[in-house]
Each structure stands twice: as C-alpha cells, then as structure tokens.
Design a protein around this motif. Structure first.
Motif, PDB file in Angstrom:
ATOM      1  N   PHE A 208      -3.138  -2.109  -4.146  1.00 58.12           N
ATOM      2  CA  PHE A 208      -1.723  -1.948  -3.814  1.00 58.12           C
ATOM      3  C   PHE A 208      -0.789  -2.694  -4.756  1.00 58.12           C
ATOM      4  O   PHE A 208       0.424  -2.625  -4.587  1.00 58.12           O
ATOM      5  CB  PHE A 208      -1.472  -2.342  -2.365  1.00 58.12           C
ATOM      6  CG  PHE A 208      -1.718  -1.221  -1.399  1.00 58.12           C
ATOM      7  CD1 PHE A 208      -0.727  -0.296  -1.130  1.00 58.12           C
ATOM      8  CD2 PHE A 208      -2.958  -1.064  -0.799  1.00 58.12           C
ATOM      9  CE1 PHE A 208      -0.949   0.757  -0.262  1.00 58.12           C
ATOM     10  CE2 PHE A 208      -3.202  -0.007   0.076  1.00 58.12           C
ATOM     11  CZ  PHE A 208      -2.188   0.898   0.342  1.00 58.12           C
ATOM     12  N   GLN A 209      -1.340  -3.404  -5.733  1.00 54.61           N
ATOM     13  CA  GLN A 209      -0.512  -3.945  -6.813  1.00 54.61           C
ATOM     14  C   GLN A 209      -1.391  -4.035  -8.052  1.00 54.61           C
ATOM     15  O   GLN A 209      -1.959  -5.072  -8.351  1.00 54.61           O
ATOM     16  CB  GLN A 209       0.082  -5.308  -6.457  1.00 54.61           C
ATOM     17  CG  GLN A 209       1.033  -5.838  -7.528  1.00 54.61           C
ATOM     18  CD  GLN A 209       1.891  -6.985  -7.021  1.00 54.61           C
ATOM     19  OE1 GLN A 209       2.716  -6.798  -6.142  1.00 54.61           O
ATOM     20  NE2 GLN A 209       1.688  -8.170  -7.568  1.00 54.61           N
ATOM     21  N   VAL A 238      -1.359   1.292  -7.203  1.00 48.77           N
ATOM     22  CA  VAL A 238       0.059   1.359  -6.848  1.00 48.77           C
ATOM     23  C   VAL A 238       0.827   0.434  -7.782  1.00 48.77           C
ATOM     24  O   VAL A 238       0.474  -0.739  -7.932  1.00 48.77           O
ATOM     25  CB  VAL A 238       0.282   0.956  -5.378  1.00 48.77           C
ATOM     26  CG1 VAL A 238       1.763   1.049  -5.021  1.00 48.77           C
ATOM     27  CG2 VAL A 238      -0.550   1.838  -4.459  1.00 48.77           C
ATOM     28  N   GLY A 278       5.464   0.005  -1.857  1.00 52.21           N
ATOM     29  CA  GLY A 278       4.621  -0.207  -0.684  1.00 52.21           C
ATOM     30  C   GLY A 278       5.293   0.186   0.611  1.00 52.21           C
ATOM     31  O   GLY A 278       4.628   0.631   1.554  1.00 52.21           O
ATOM     32  N   ILE A 281       4.827   4.048   0.996  1.00 53.90           N
ATOM     33  CA  ILE A 281       3.486   4.629   0.883  1.00 53.90           C
ATOM     34  C   ILE A 281       3.107   5.395   2.153  1.00 53.90           C
ATOM     35  O   ILE A 281       3.330   4.935   3.272  1.00 53.90           O
ATOM     36  CB  ILE A 281       2.445   3.520   0.624  1.00 53.90           C
ATOM     37  CG1 ILE A 281       2.480   3.087  -0.840  1.00 53.90           C
ATOM     38  CG2 ILE A 281       1.047   3.973   0.979  1.00 53.90           C
ATOM     39  CD1 ILE A 281       1.864   4.079  -1.797  1.00 53.90           C
ATOM     40  N   LEU A 286      -2.457   8.489  -1.431  1.00 52.16           N
ATOM     41  CA  LEU A 286      -3.628   7.690  -1.794  1.00 52.16           C
ATOM     42  C   LEU A 286      -4.841   8.522  -2.197  1.00 52.16           C
ATOM     43  O   LEU A 286      -5.796   7.979  -2.752  1.00 52.16           O
ATOM     44  CB  LEU A 286      -3.984   6.755  -0.629  1.00 52.16           C
ATOM     45  CG  LEU A 286      -2.822   5.817  -0.215  1.00 52.16           C
ATOM     46  CD1 LEU A 286      -3.208   5.007   1.006  1.00 52.16           C
ATOM     47  CD2 LEU A 286      -2.413   4.912  -1.372  1.00 52.16           C
ATOM     48  N   PHE A 298      -5.444  -6.034  -1.297  1.00 53.70           N
ATOM     49  CA  PHE A 298      -4.104  -6.602  -1.173  1.00 53.70           C
ATOM     50  C   PHE A 298      -4.118  -7.980  -1.840  1.00 53.70           C
ATOM     51  O   PHE A 298      -4.361  -8.993  -1.189  1.00 53.70           O
ATOM     52  CB  PHE A 298      -3.697  -6.757   0.299  1.00 53.70           C
ATOM     53  CG  PHE A 298      -3.420  -5.473   1.014  1.00 53.70           C
ATOM     54  CD1 PHE A 298      -2.370  -4.660   0.630  1.00 53.70           C
ATOM     55  CD2 PHE A 298      -4.198  -5.089   2.098  1.00 53.70           C
ATOM     56  CE1 PHE A 298      -2.099  -3.477   1.309  1.00 53.70           C
ATOM     57  CE2 PHE A 298      -3.933  -3.915   2.789  1.00 53.70           C
ATOM     58  CZ  PHE A 298      -2.888  -3.101   2.390  1.00 53.70           C
ATOM     59  N   LEU A 319       1.892  -0.788   7.120  1.00 55.46           N
ATOM     60  CA  LEU A 319       0.958  -0.554   6.028  1.00 55.46           C
ATOM     61  C   LEU A 319      -0.468  -0.924   6.436  1.00 55.46           C
ATOM     62  O   LEU A 319      -1.431  -0.226   6.083  1.00 55.46           O
ATOM     63  CB  LEU A 319       1.385  -1.360   4.793  1.00 55.46           C
ATOM     64  CG  LEU A 319       0.644  -1.088   3.489  1.00 55.46           C
ATOM     65  CD1 LEU A 319       0.723   0.381   3.107  1.00 55.46           C
ATOM     66  CD2 LEU A 319       1.197  -1.957   2.364  1.00 55.46           C
TER      67      LEU A 319
END
Length: 465
Positions: A208-209, A238, A278, A281, A286, A298, A319
């Motif tokens: 996610f990052q 992401v 985020g 999302i 995904l 995460f 999330l």
C-alpha cells in the motif's frame, strides 16, 4: 542557505504593543546575548508583562461594580503568579522546559507569553547544534505557525520548497542508510511474508506504499533460493505523491526495476501500479486472482489514513475491513511507535519532542553535525512531518501516528488475529543492528518486534491473518 547552517525567517503577528522579531536560527547554537544583557532583557519583559496585565485589569475594573471587585483582584493575583512562574522558567534556561511552556501558552492562546518565550528560544535553536536544539528549530517553527493560524500555509510552503526529485531521493537514501528504522521494518515484514507463503507456488503481494520498491529486493532474492524452485510473484504497488516526485516518474519505473531483478533471479514476475490514494482504494483496484496466496503490506503507511476523528467514513478502519475481505494469508504492519493522533495538543507536542529527540540523537551518531547533507536529511525528510504534527489540525494534519496497542484494537475489530513472528527474522535483524550503534535495542513482546533507541520505542512491527 549557507555552508554553516540553514536560516528560517518568518514574522509573528503583532500582539498589542508587543511585536516579535523575525526568527533567525543560528548555525552555531550559541546565545547571542551576554549575561548582563539577558538580565536587563528579562527585567524589561517582566515589566512589559505586568503592564499588559494591569491594563487588562483596568478594563475589567471599569466594567465591574465595587461588590464584584474581589473577582478582579483574584484574577490579577493569578496573572501575576503566572508571570512569576514563566519568569522562573526563563531564568532557569532549561531548553525543554521553555519549549513545553511555550507550547502550553500557544494552546491557551496566550499570545503575549508565547511570543516572549519564542524570543527566548530563538537564540538557543540551531540546525547544526545538539540534537535537541536542531529539533527545537523545527518545533519552534511549528509553534509560530500554529500561533499565527498559518499552520497549513507553512506546511504547504515547506512542500513547495522541496528540493529536486533527484536531491530528495538522495536524502531519503542517506536516511535509509544512516538509521536502521526502514531496514528493520522491511526485513521484519518480509520475514513474515516469506514464512506465511513458504509452500505457495503463486504469490500476490499488495504493497500500500510501494515508494521506491526497495523493500522487495531482498524478498525476491530469498524466493529465488527456494530449494523447490522459485514461485511466480506478482506485486501490486499503490503509489503516493512524495515517492513519485522523488523517483522522478510514475510507479511503472519501480515495476521496471523489479522486473529486471526478478528476471536475473529467474522468477516469473508481474507488476501492477495503482495510482489511487489509500482513502479511495476499492477492491476492484487491487486485481486479486483466484488461486493466488495473498500477502498485504502496510509499511509506514496506515498513519496517513484519516480515522473517525477526522472523517466519519473512517478510511483507516475501512481499509482494514476491505483487506480482511480479501482473505489474505498474512498482513504486515510497520509503524512509528508514537501517540499523536487524537492526543490533546500539549500532550501531542511533548510526545513529538520525546520521539524525535531520540530520532535526532540516533542520526547524530552517524552524520556529523556540521555536515550539510545531515542538515538536508533532517530538513527535507523529517522537519515537514514535525511541523505538520504541531501546526495543523483536521484533515490538513496527515501525520497521525498511533501506538501498537491502538493498532491492535483496530486489527482485532476488523476480524484479524495475530500471526506469530519467525525467530529467524529476529536473528537476522540482530545481525543488522550490529552494524549500528549499541544504543539501538531490539525487543520482542506481545507478539510484536520493537526497535528502540536507548529506552524509547521508535518502530513496531507485527503480522496478522
């Protein structure tokens, strides 16, 4: 900017007849007034404070009758006592005490006292001094911005003054090498993912990052060395604006680098970049496929998600529920161990002071104080976050860290259960820390790993399923 230090300039608003001078943070950290001048200045400020208080009370006297005058006398005595307390703090010249007193004055909107304390603090801070004084420079800037109600403006100005993408990337790399925080987080998360998927032939990782994608280099290499042969690997990354700016292009740049590495390791590999924040999302972004073993990462990301205190939609918990609905094999969490999300301002300020003091002390061990690169790292990789925590509120405050206990509650409410950490990961990280200062400490407790500096926990890592 000059070779000896960095100077910030800003003007605080005039309050009554008192106008605060322009702030200038010296690079040598020394006081710019001698002892006699200091005592004269202290006496002058006491007289000024007393004058303002008496003028204020005179206004009150005119609005009350004789029977209510005792209330005025009581308020006068209270203000005088407060003035003496502040004078005692100033006379002791305790830097931390002055900073906290200034924060309390700002919280109470006591602009006269706040400006007085700011003028006392300015000669003491320095971006090339001791760790506390370097940190103090940025915390003082945050207080000035908050007092003048320009927190978001100052924060946005700092973003506008970013270095070039290549420069920012070099500063981020320098911080990555100088301190083990990111390596600790990435290694612990990778260890949990490798353990959870060790018997799987098709693996899908949602990061996610994704940042620069550096976390996945060691995992790809580890998967390539499987005795039974490497699995097929797919990574969904992401993206975020800061990472895109630093790398100088879209997230596909990361995909190209990782694809090249996977090919050299003979691993079947796919990369999918997601250009959605985020908070926006959804499952459709995904690209999950049947038959794949899913791992979700995460790392240093969830604290940016607004929770119930900011937005009724509570994207932080939303999330987590979304991810739980994907039935992942493992979910890894790495976050700063700091409590600044919903804490009252003064507590938040003290927590930030204590947390980042440890961070700045750890940097001090590796990078020399007079090194311009060290100043750049702290200014561009840390200062903006500090100012955001102190000066901004509501949706504009994006740095909202929570301690592991709070994260544990959120994961549990979303339906997750703890996933045990591998002892092999612990030994790997202990070997990593041997390359750094002995003041770093690694501790496992309550099913999580904590990396700390001396007696302060700084980063926590755990896994869920």
């Amino acid at each position: 900017m000059n070779p000896n230090g960095y100077s910030y300039s800003f003007q605080t608003p005039e309050i009554g007849n008192y106008s605060s001078p322009t702030a200038s943070f010296p690079s040598n950290g020394s006081s710019m007034s001698q002892q006699d001048m200091y005592h004269d200045d202290l006496e002058y400020r006491l007289r000024e404070l007393e004058k303002v208080m008496m003028e204020t009370d005179h206004g009150y006297m005119e609005s009350f009758d004789v029977c209510s005058s005792w209330g005025v006398v009581s308020r006068t005595a209270s203000r005088a006592a407060a003035g003496r307390t502040i004078a005692d703090i100033v006379s002791r010249r305790d830097f931390k005490e002055l900073l906290i007193a200034c924060a309390k004055s700002v919280a109470e909107n006591d602009t006269i006292t706040a400006n007085w304390l700011m003028s006392e603090l300015r000669p003491m801070v320095s971006v090339s001094g001791e760790p506390a004084h370097r940190l103090g420079a940025y915390m003082l800037e945050g207080l000035v911005a908050r007092l003048s109600s320009s927190g978001s403006s100052i924060y946005n100005a700092l973003k506008c003054k970013q270095p070039s993408g290549n420069e920012l990337f070099s500063y981020m790399c320098l911080l990555y090498e100088a301190c083990p925080y990111f390596k600790f987080g990435y290694l612990s998360a990778n260890g949990a993912i490798a353990e959870a998927t060790k018997n799987e032939s098709r693996i899908h990782i949602i990061d996610f990052q994704i940042a620069q994608g550096s976390q996945w280099v060691t995992l790809i290499q580890a998967l390539a060395s499987r005795p039974s042969g490497p699995p097929s690997l797919r990574i969904t990354g992401v993206d975020d604006f800061t990472s895109a700016y630093a790398r100088g292009g879209e997230v596909n740049i990361v995909g190209q680098r990782l694809t090249k590495l996977a090919q050299s390791c003979n691993i079947p590999f796919e990369f999918h970049g997601v250009l959605v924040s985020g908070s926006e999302i959804e499952t459709k972004h995904l690209g999950c496929r049947p038959g794949e073993s899913l791992a979700v990462n995460f790392a240093f990301m969830l604290h940016h998600m607004p929770d119930e205190s900011v937005n009724p939609q509570n994207h932080r918990d939303r999330l987590l529920r979304l991810v739980k609905g994907l039935s992942p094999k493992v979910v890894t969490l790495v976050e700063q161990e700091s409590n600044v999300n919903t804490a009252p301002f003064v507590h938040r300020f003290q927590e930030t002071l204590n947390y980042y003091t440890a961070i700045f002390e750890s940097i001090d061990v590796t990078l020399p104080r007079n090194d311009q690169q060290r100043i750049n790292v702290e200014q561009h990789c840390l200062a903006r976050d500090i100012v955001n925590i102190i000066a901004c509120e509501g949706g504009e405050r994006v740095e909202r860290h929570e301690v592991l206990g709070k994260w544990r509650s959120r994961f549990t409410m979303a339906g997750f259960t703890p996933y045990p950490l591998s002892s092999l990961v612990n030994s790997t990280i202990k070997s990593l820390l041997e390359n750094y200062s002995s003041k770093y400490r690694l501790e496992e407790r309550d099913g999580a790993l904590f990396l700390g500096w001396m007696n302060r926990d700084l980063v926590a890592s755990c896994a869920w399923k």
